[in-house]
Design a protein around this motif. Structure first.
Motif, PDB file in Angstrom:
ATOM      1  N   TYR B  30       0.814  -1.229   0.000  1.00 48.20           N
ATOM      2  CA  TYR B  30       0.000   0.000   0.000  1.00 48.20           C
ATOM      3  C   TYR B  30       0.843   1.272   0.000  1.00 48.20           C
ATOM      4  CZ  TYR B  30      -3.784  -3.256   0.935  1.00 48.20           C
ATOM      5  OH  TYR B  30      -4.692  -4.285   0.829  1.00 48.20           O
ATOM      6  N   LEU B  31       2.137   1.165  -0.020  1.00 51.49           N
ATOM      7  CA  LEU B  31       3.116   2.238  -0.161  1.00 51.49           C
ATOM      8  C   LEU B  31       3.137   3.234   0.997  1.00 51.49           C
ATOM      9  CD1 LEU B  31       5.370   3.407  -1.881  1.00 51.49           C
ATOM     10  CD2 LEU B  31       3.660   4.684  -3.193  1.00 51.49           C
ATOM     11  N   GLY B  32       2.111   4.070   1.112  1.00 50.10           N
ATOM     12  CA  GLY B  32       2.102   5.069   2.189  1.00 50.10           C
ATOM     13  C   GLY B  32       0.857   5.923   2.082  1.00 50.10           C
ATOM     14  N   GLN B  33       0.800   6.958   2.875  1.00 52.44           N
ATOM     15  CA  GLN B  33      -0.221   8.001   2.852  1.00 52.44           C
ATOM     16  C   GLN B  33      -1.619   7.413   2.618  1.00 52.44           C
ATOM     17  OE1 GLN B  33       1.024  11.300   0.427  1.00 52.44           O
ATOM     18  NE2 GLN B  33      -0.606  12.647   1.130  1.00 52.44           N
ATOM     19  N   ARG B  34      -2.301   7.787   1.539  1.00 49.58           N
ATOM     20  CA  ARG B  34      -3.692   7.336   1.346  1.00 49.58           C
ATOM     21  C   ARG B  34      -3.816   5.814   1.387  1.00 49.58           C
ATOM     22  NH1 ARG B  34      -7.102   8.548  -4.186  1.00 49.58           N
ATOM     23  NH2 ARG B  34      -8.626   6.849  -3.994  1.00 49.58           N
ATOM     24  N   GLY B  35      -2.957   5.112   0.678  1.00 48.65           N
ATOM     25  CA  GLY B  35      -3.072   3.664   0.609  1.00 48.65           C
ATOM     26  C   GLY B  35      -2.806   2.987   1.936  1.00 48.65           C
ATOM     27  N   LEU B  36      -1.677   3.330   2.537  1.00 48.86           N
ATOM     28  CA  LEU B  36      -1.263   2.617   3.751  1.00 48.86           C
ATOM     29  C   LEU B  36      -2.132   2.996   4.954  1.00 48.86           C
ATOM     30  CD1 LEU B  36       0.721   0.609   4.915  1.00 48.86           C
ATOM     31  CD2 LEU B  36       2.389   2.445   5.184  1.00 48.86           C
ATOM     32  N   ALA B  37      -2.464   4.277   5.059  1.00 50.22           N
ATOM     33  CA  ALA B  37      -3.311   4.684   6.192  1.00 50.22           C
ATOM     34  C   ALA B  37      -4.712   4.105   6.052  1.00 50.22           C
ATOM     35  CB  ALA B  37      -3.367   6.203   6.292  1.00 50.22           C
ATOM     36  N   SER B  38      -5.194   4.003   4.822  1.00 56.12           N
ATOM     37  CA  SER B  38      -6.517   3.401   4.624  1.00 56.12           C
ATOM     38  C   SER B  38      -6.483   1.925   5.013  1.00 56.12           C
ATOM     39  CB  SER B  38      -6.970   3.547   3.163  1.00 56.12           C
ATOM     40  OG  SER B  38      -7.112   4.902   2.834  1.00 56.12           O
ATOM     41  N   LYS B  39      -5.360   1.254   4.736  1.00 59.48           N
ATOM     42  CA  LYS B  39      -5.217  -0.143   5.159  1.00 59.48           C
ATOM     43  C   LYS B  39      -5.308  -0.241   6.694  1.00 59.48           C
ATOM     44  CE  LYS B  39      -4.050  -4.558   4.999  1.00 59.48           C
ATOM     45  NZ  LYS B  39      -5.087  -5.555   4.664  1.00 59.48           N
ATOM     46  N   TYR B  40      -4.579   0.639   7.380  1.00 63.17           N
ATOM     47  CA  TYR B  40      -4.672   0.639   8.847  1.00 63.17           C
ATOM     48  C   TYR B  40      -6.119   0.871   9.306  1.00 63.17           C
ATOM     49  CZ  TYR B  40       0.255   0.349  10.218  1.00 63.17           C
ATOM     50  OH  TYR B  40       1.531  -0.092  10.457  1.00 63.17           O
ATOM     51  N   LEU B  41      -6.782   1.829   8.650  1.00 61.72           N
ATOM     52  CA  LEU B  41      -8.144   2.163   9.078  1.00 61.72           C
ATOM     53  C   LEU B  41      -9.078   0.980   8.898  1.00 61.72           C
ATOM     54  CD1 LEU B  41      -9.748   4.829  10.042  1.00 61.72           C
ATOM     55  CD2 LEU B  41     -10.772   4.689   7.768  1.00 61.72           C
ATOM     56  N   VAL B  42      -9.034   0.348   7.717  1.00 63.64           N
ATOM     57  CA  VAL B  42      -9.977  -0.741   7.477  1.00 63.64           C
ATOM     58  C   VAL B  42      -9.669  -1.941   8.374  1.00 63.64           C
ATOM     59  CG1 VAL B  42     -10.348  -0.006   5.098  1.00 63.64           C
ATOM     60  CG2 VAL B  42      -8.756  -1.844   5.539  1.00 63.64           C
ATOM     61  N   GLU B  43      -8.428  -2.082   8.771  1.00 69.29           N
ATOM     62  CA  GLU B  43      -8.081  -3.187   9.672  1.00 69.29           C
ATOM     63  C   GLU B  43      -8.490  -2.897  11.118  1.00 69.29           C
ATOM     64  OE1 GLU B  43      -6.865  -6.170   9.035  1.00 69.29           O
ATOM     65  OE2 GLU B  43      -6.570  -5.891   6.875  1.00 69.29           O
ATOM     66  N   GLU B  44      -8.566  -1.609  11.462  1.00 70.22           N
ATOM     67  CA  GLU B  44      -8.701  -1.261  12.880  1.00 70.22           C
ATOM     68  C   GLU B  44     -10.072  -0.773  13.309  1.00 70.22           C
ATOM     69  OE1 GLU B  44      -5.610   1.117  14.567  1.00 70.22           O
ATOM     70  OE2 GLU B  44      -3.998  -0.071  13.672  1.00 70.22           O
ATOM     71  N   ILE B  45     -10.925  -0.353  12.343  1.00 71.69           N
ATOM     72  CA  ILE B  45     -12.242   0.114  12.794  1.00 71.69           C
ATOM     73  C   ILE B  45     -13.357  -0.695  12.149  1.00 71.69           C
ATOM     74  CG2 ILE B  45     -11.349   2.486  13.039  1.00 71.69           C
ATOM     75  CD1 ILE B  45     -13.331   3.275  10.769  1.00 71.69           C
ATOM     76  N   ASP B  46     -14.512  -0.677  12.811  1.00 76.30           N
ATOM     77  CA  ASP B  46     -15.725  -1.275  12.258  1.00 76.30           C
ATOM     78  C   ASP B  46     -16.302  -0.279  11.251  1.00 76.30           C
ATOM     79  OD1 ASP B  46     -18.247  -2.172  11.667  1.00 76.30           O
ATOM     80  OD2 ASP B  46     -18.900  -2.385  13.763  1.00 76.30           O
TER      81      ASP B  46
END
Lengths: 83, 617
Positions: B30-46
């Motif tokens: 996911y590289l960084g910024q939009r991609g990587l942070a979105s990955k963290y978000l989808v993994e961490e929130i409902d």
């Protein structure tokens, strides 16, 4: 016949002094093409990027082949973008 | 590796801050910024969580090129679930905050929970602490910025802050950094205020290390800068006239949404255009535009710095607005102007200043005022609702009063702070909200630019021009000209723009480089900075992966095919003038082609094959 010419952004300096804003009405002979209007005002060809005839895009061939009609509006920009 | 490889996790409920390693396996995907942070978000929130509740998270994120010598390498994004839309939100900003965060040694900050008391986060390199927001809570961004600077006695700190509008619960509050750069859309500032966080204050002195091959990186970034310098758009057009040069272009094209999208051309367009910003005014002989400006590391410098005529009604006896500040960009000028029918350049500039001062998205604000004006003229709202204000199209005094009310969260400003969707529903006319998934359109009418209708309908964060800017092709001829009035080929065009944009947004650079750069220009820069063999193909796949991941978040949040749609006006009321006269947007033709091009089923759901191909589990 009368047509309207609009020169925007940095091309504004090529408008005749009596132009208002970025717009001027010109008297041109029947059979005039957009390229001939551009030549008449000494607008450098390499700065002519976006040409709209009544809002519709003209490619390079159309600029030299399309014959203008009375009341037509030609609008021209140098290379620009935004968003 | 240009990643700092560190995340700052801030648990607001506990009041704790801790460092944790960046997930480098995800960084490769996911590289960084939009991609990587979105990955963290989808993994961490409902995905079904309340955007303004403690279960939502708020991520400040940089990309691997943020803070480096790559041109425009100053970007950061804020990723969260957006309150305006209920969809995934990612708002991107320039200025200097992103680079400062990176130079303090952090790739991301993840805020979770909710602080019991208002706080701000202070970061000085490795040190991070939550501090009381006493004295700045309740203040505007500009006022808080001054107080924070006086307190820390460091002129080089960088500050991102929310204003009074966010505290008051306006659904489209922005996070403002460096006084007038904004993570603007979808209400990311509202989420920050809901967590009782007023500001992020950062000082970083460590530089950005971890460049994989410094010599190759210097060569690649210099080659990239040469392309930008020699390109007529990024080398001359954007610095001279900024994005505002589009006002006359789009009006002539017959795609300038006017008076809540009732018309597609605005008679006053030339008065609020980039050209008008250069015209000397009568009172003091000075133009609205003072100078252009650049964000960190940028070699384009499209930013506008403006002043308001001191004799203008909006700033009479208000010397605090007499100085220079961030001026009108195209989207803001359109929303504050054409969408409301107001052609007073100084009134628009004042409204823009206030949007920055108190943290409002000027696109949604202006479009919501336009919707309120139509509701008023139809009799659906009255002076009793508006506190005595006649909400008529074209009235500059209404615009300037409205922005003050929303900024302060007072009176009818509370209704306007709902955004157009909730406002129009409240007053019985949901069809008058010019929005998709609850987010308002920007400055391109999809009846005159067909591809933008598909781009709006399918944008994962609601209507947006920055998720697939087919205007570049359909109007400006970048990278090649397509006909704005036809639907053929637009499904593929929209997909290509969406995927490439997601890659640019994941790198730490500005999307405006894409007027000159293709991913072929970006890939060597990333590859020299980051391990992993970053080719153009890998970046395109990354973009497609990010797009599908965002889409799946929205599906899990409850969005369906019915939400990939446009307001009825745009598919049933024909344009009344210009080249598109008589046309509506033909979304119904484009959407099935788009789903097929994406590898989604007829309901717009990624198929198992598509998910497997992209490595989405």
């Amino acid at each position: 016949m009368k047509i309207t010419l609009k020169l925007f952004a940095t091309l504004g300096v090529y408008l005749p002094t009596h132009a208002t804003g970025n717009v001027v009405e010109l008297d041109v002979p029947e059979g005039t093409t957009p390229d001939e209007v551009i030549d008449r005002l000494d607008v450098p060809g390499d700065l002519v990027h976006l040409v709209l005839l009544n809002g519709v895009y003209l490619d390079k061939n159309q600029r030299s082949s399309r014959v203008l009609k009375p009341g037509d509006a030609v609008a021209i920009w140098p290379p620009v973008a935004g968003g | 590796m240009a990643w700092a490889k560190k995340i700052l996790r801030v648990n607001l409920s506990e009041g704790s801050v801790k460092s944790e390693p960046l997930n480098m396996e995800w960084a490769q995907q996911y590289l960084g910024q939009r991609g990587l942070a979105s990955k963290y978000l989808v993994e961490e929130i409902d995905p079904k969580c309340d955007p303004l509740g403690p279960d939502n998270k708020l991520i400040f994120t940089t990309g691997p090129l943020t803070g480096t010598m790559a041109s425009t390498g100053g970007r950061y994004s804020v990723v969260t679930k957006g309150p305006l839309t209920g969809a995934i939100a990612c708002s991107n900003s320039g200025g200097y905050l992103g680079a400062e965060l990176k130079m303090a040694g952090w790739d991301m900050i993840i805020f979770e929970g909710r602080s019991p008391e208002p706080v701000y986060l202070y970061i000085s390199n490795d040190k991070a602490e939550l501090m009381s927001a006493d004295g700045i809570w309740g203040k505007s961004v500009w006022a808080a910025d001054k107080i924070i600077r006086a307190k820390h006695q460091d002129p080089q700190i960088r500050i991102a802050c929310v204003g009074r509008s966010a505290e008051a619960g306006c659904f489209y509050s922005a996070i403002i950094n460096d006084l007038h750069r904004a993570a603007g859309r979808s209400g990311v500032g509202t989420v920050m205020a809901s967590k009782n966080v007023k500001a992020v204050v950062c000082r970083g002195t460590q530089g950005v290390g971890n460049i994989k091959d410094p010599m190759a990186f210097m060569k690649a970034t210099e080659e990239g800068k040469k392309v930008l310098r020699e390109n007529a758009v990024t080398g001359a057009g954007l610095p001279q006239f900024g994005t505002q040069v589009l006002m006359n272009v789009i009006n002539e094209t017959g795609a300038l949404p006017t008076r809540n999208m009732q018309e597609v051309q605005f008679k006053g367009a030339s008065k609020i255009s980039g050209e008008a910003m250069h015209e000397p005014r009568k009172s003091d002989g000075k133009p609205n535009l003072t100078t252009n400006a650049a964000c960190f590391g940028c070699t384009i410098a499209c930013g506008r710095i403006s002043t308001i005529d001191k004799t203008h009604f909006s700033v009479e006896n208000k010397p605090q607005y007499w100085g220079n500040s961030g001026g009108l960009e195209y989207e803001a000028a359109w929303a504050l102007g054409a969408a409301t029918g107001v052609d007073d350049l100084d009134a628009l500039t004042y409204a823009n200043f206030v949007c920055n001062e108190d943290g409002l998205d000027p696109i949604t604000f202006g479009a919501t005022v336009g919707a309120a004006m139509e509701l008023y003229e139809k009799g659906a709202i009255t002076k009793q609702d508006t506190g005595g204000i006649k909400f008529k199209f074209g009235k500059a005094e209404v615009l300037t009063k409205a922005v003050e009310l929303v900024a302060a969260g007072e009176g009818f400003g509370k209704d306007l702070g709902l955004g157009s969707k909730r406002l129009c529903e409240k007053y019985g006319h949901p069809e008058l909200s010019m929005s998709v998934k609850g987010q308002e359109f920007p400055a391109y009418d999809p009846r005159g630019i067909q591809g933008m209708g598909l781009a709006y309908a399918t944008s994962n964060r609601g209507a947006c021009h920055l998720r697939g800017y087919t205007v570049a092709s359909e109007v400006l001829g970048i990278p090649e000209k397509t006909d704005p009035l036809v639907t053929e080929g637009k499904a593929g065009l929209v997909k290509a723009f969406q995927d490439a944009t997601a890659a640019f947004d994941s790198a730490g650079i500005c999307l405006f480089t894409s007027f000159a750069w293709s991913l072929d220009d970006v890939a060597p820069q990333i590859d020299a900075a980051c391990e992993g063999g970053w080719s153009t193909e890998k970046l395109l796949e990354l973009g497609e992966r990010v797009w599908n991941m965002e889409k799946e978040f929205n599906l899990e949040a409850g969005f369906t095919k019915a939400d990939d749609n446009l307001p009825p006006r745009l598919i049933s009321e024909a344009a009344g003038s210009g080249p598109a006269e008589g046309k509506v947007n033909e979304l119904d033709k484009m959407l099935p082609e788009y789903y097929a091009a994406r590898g989604w089923d007829e309901q717009g759901v990624p198929t198992a094959d598509t998910r497997q191909r992209l490595g989405l589990s």
